[in-house]
Design a protein around this motif. Sequence first.
Motif, PDB file in Angstrom:
ATOM      1  N   SER A  48       2.845  -1.123   4.264  1.00 41.88           N
ATOM      2  CA  SER A  48       2.172   0.153   4.059  1.00 41.88           C
ATOM      3  C   SER A  48       3.166   1.291   4.219  1.00 41.88           C
ATOM      4  O   SER A  48       4.015   1.263   5.115  1.00 41.88           O
ATOM      5  CB  SER A  48       1.033   0.316   5.079  1.00 41.88           C
ATOM      6  OG  SER A  48       0.474   1.612   5.036  1.00 41.88           O
ATOM      7  N   CYS A  74      -5.675  -1.522   6.266  1.00 44.96           N
ATOM      8  CA  CYS A  74      -4.585  -2.001   5.416  1.00 44.96           C
ATOM      9  C   CYS A  74      -4.687  -3.503   5.182  1.00 44.96           C
ATOM     10  O   CYS A  74      -4.515  -3.982   4.051  1.00 44.96           O
ATOM     11  CB  CYS A  74      -3.239  -1.645   6.042  1.00 44.96           C
ATOM     12  SG  CYS A  74      -2.853   0.125   6.041  1.00 44.96           S
ATOM     13  N   GLU A  75      -4.966  -4.255   6.237  1.00 40.34           N
ATOM     14  CA  GLU A  75      -5.072  -5.706   6.098  1.00 40.34           C
ATOM     15  C   GLU A  75      -6.266  -6.095   5.229  1.00 40.34           C
ATOM     16  O   GLU A  75      -6.213  -7.095   4.501  1.00 40.34           O
ATOM     17  CB  GLU A  75      -5.164  -6.352   7.478  1.00 40.34           C
ATOM     18  CG  GLU A  75      -3.845  -6.250   8.258  1.00 40.34           C
ATOM     19  CD  GLU A  75      -3.938  -6.823   9.655  1.00 40.34           C
ATOM     20  OE1 GLU A  75      -5.086  -7.030  10.147  1.00 40.34           O
ATOM     21  OE2 GLU A  75      -2.884  -7.059  10.270  1.00 40.34           O
ATOM     22  N   PHE A  86       0.291   4.958   9.512  1.00 38.63           N
ATOM     23  CA  PHE A  86       0.282   4.318   8.197  1.00 38.63           C
ATOM     24  C   PHE A  86       1.613   3.626   7.883  1.00 38.63           C
ATOM     25  O   PHE A  86       1.640   2.626   7.173  1.00 38.63           O
ATOM     26  CB  PHE A  86      -0.033   5.349   7.112  1.00 38.63           C
ATOM     27  CG  PHE A  86      -1.473   5.768   7.062  1.00 38.63           C
ATOM     28  CD1 PHE A  86      -2.375   5.104   6.252  1.00 38.63           C
ATOM     29  CD2 PHE A  86      -1.917   6.832   7.832  1.00 38.63           C
ATOM     30  CE1 PHE A  86      -3.708   5.494   6.207  1.00 38.63           C
ATOM     31  CE2 PHE A  86      -3.243   7.236   7.789  1.00 38.63           C
ATOM     32  CZ  PHE A  86      -4.146   6.563   6.983  1.00 38.63           C
ATOM     33  N   GLN A 105      -5.134  -5.657   1.775  1.00 36.14           N
ATOM     34  CA  GLN A 105      -4.134  -6.671   1.441  1.00 36.14           C
ATOM     35  C   GLN A 105      -4.741  -8.071   1.391  1.00 36.14           C
ATOM     36  O   GLN A 105      -4.026  -9.042   1.140  1.00 36.14           O
ATOM     37  CB  GLN A 105      -3.009  -6.628   2.476  1.00 36.14           C
ATOM     38  CG  GLN A 105      -2.182  -5.349   2.435  1.00 36.14           C
ATOM     39  CD  GLN A 105      -1.295  -5.189   3.658  1.00 36.14           C
ATOM     40  OE1 GLN A 105      -1.572  -5.722   4.740  1.00 36.14           O
ATOM     41  NE2 GLN A 105      -0.198  -4.457   3.505  1.00 36.14           N
ATOM     42  N   LEU A 142       0.836  -1.193   0.000  1.00 34.20           N
ATOM     43  CA  LEU A 142       0.000   0.000   0.000  1.00 34.20           C
ATOM     44  C   LEU A 142       0.869   1.241   0.000  1.00 34.20           C
ATOM     45  O   LEU A 142       1.764   1.396   0.844  1.00 34.20           O
ATOM     46  CB  LEU A 142      -0.911  -0.003   1.229  1.00 34.20           C
ATOM     47  CG  LEU A 142      -1.955  -1.130   1.256  1.00 34.20           C
ATOM     48  CD1 LEU A 142      -2.619  -1.199   2.612  1.00 34.20           C
ATOM     49  CD2 LEU A 142      -2.992  -0.925   0.165  1.00 34.20           C
ATOM     50  N   LYS A 166      -4.527  -0.275  10.746  1.00 32.97           N
ATOM     51  CA  LYS A 166      -3.989  -1.624  10.522  1.00 32.97           C
ATOM     52  C   LYS A 166      -5.060  -2.525   9.921  1.00 32.97           C
ATOM     53  O   LYS A 166      -4.803  -3.283   8.971  1.00 32.97           O
ATOM     54  CB  LYS A 166      -3.488  -2.209  11.843  1.00 32.97           C
ATOM     55  CG  LYS A 166      -2.881  -3.607  11.748  1.00 32.97           C
ATOM     56  CD  LYS A 166      -2.288  -4.014  13.101  1.00 32.97           C
ATOM     57  CE  LYS A 166      -1.628  -5.386  13.027  1.00 32.97           C
ATOM     58  NZ  LYS A 166      -2.618  -6.480  12.890  1.00 32.97           N
ATOM     59  N   TRP A 212       0.282   5.101   0.229  1.00 36.58           N
ATOM     60  CA  TRP A 212      -0.751   6.073   0.555  1.00 36.58           C
ATOM     61  C   TRP A 212      -0.385   7.480   0.097  1.00 36.58           C
ATOM     62  O   TRP A 212       0.770   7.901   0.178  1.00 36.58           O
ATOM     63  CB  TRP A 212      -0.998   6.099   2.051  1.00 36.58           C
ATOM     64  CG  TRP A 212      -1.649   4.861   2.584  1.00 36.58           C
ATOM     65  CD1 TRP A 212      -1.026   3.745   3.072  1.00 36.58           C
ATOM     66  CD2 TRP A 212      -3.051   4.617   2.683  1.00 36.58           C
ATOM     67  NE1 TRP A 212      -1.951   2.817   3.457  1.00 36.58           N
ATOM     68  CE2 TRP A 212      -3.206   3.328   3.235  1.00 36.58           C
ATOM     69  CE3 TRP A 212      -4.182   5.354   2.363  1.00 36.58           C
ATOM     70  CZ2 TRP A 212      -4.457   2.769   3.480  1.00 36.58           C
ATOM     71  CZ3 TRP A 212      -5.432   4.809   2.593  1.00 36.58           C
ATOM     72  CH2 TRP A 212      -5.558   3.526   3.153  1.00 36.58           C
TER      73      TRP A 212
END
Length: 327
Positions: free
Chosen positions: A29, A297-298, A23, A301, A4, A294, A6
């Motif tokens: 990330s 992001c997961e 982040f 992903q 990721l 978190k 950002w």
Amino acid sequence: MKRLKWGFIGCGEVCEKKSGPAFSEVPGSEVVAVMSRSEQKARSYARRHGVPRWYIDAQELIDDPEVNAVYVATPPSSHATFAIMAMRAGKPVYVEKPLASTYEDCARINHVSEKTGVPCFVAYYRRFLPYFLRVKEILQQGTIGRVQNVQIRFAWPPRELDYGHPESLPWRLRPDIAGGGYFYDLAPHQLDLLQWMFGVIIEARGICANRGGLYEAEDTVSALFQFENGLPGSGSWCFVAHESARVDRILIIGNEGLLSFSVFDYAPIELHTSQGTELIEVPNPSYVQFPLIKNVCEHLQGLAVCSCTSVSATPVNWAMDCILGKY
């Protein structure tokens, strides 16, 4: 999406203290670009936080081929515009709360997210903090029995900035930017937590007033609301109170006890039952948005599912707009 990258639209106080550093704490990330209308702010943030690129135009950041996810950290009136721009570019979005400055704009965001298939998440990070997870755990354990009533009590004195000239007032006191006054800025966290615990609010109404005369936005609000399970609740907010009246508590009244907690100062949770009174202290992480970021992001992903979506955040705006008589 394994890595990721950002891009931040907005790099103000919330990025400095609550969210920005988080982040880069999540595996896979990183922050690769930031944008602010102020060249000085964008350049300074990028330099201090080791971000490779900065922009003064949001479209340029969204068009950056290195950016594959966007964080919108601007005042609420621009949330819908930037979130929709990013989603139409195929880039997932994480938006500061409230989702938008009106319920109608929330609906627009959800429509575009559904149409494009690009997810939009909202920064109701308190759902993921250990302090509030403990509150919810106590409720689920039935420690205070059947919940009968919920009450929000909030009051604080005017801030120094509140006495300024209308043109120099904080954006949070400008309804055209914030959606309302301090109520629209702070009540979202309280109402979101309660809907996370008890389900969607299906009826809400309120009385609003300006008692202090310091600015045009409402400074005092009283509200009644009801959740989908029939549970009644009420709220009282005053942003021009005397220091002696300062309070930040939510009371959950059960037929076997009382659970009381704060939303903003994280004072000890108070549990009152026939066994006596227990004070429960629960520490939170240094970067309070980290647990939610978190999870977001997961989700992107493919490692988890994040439920803090724009759809789940929209009922908060609906309830606030009903309370303020906007909807």
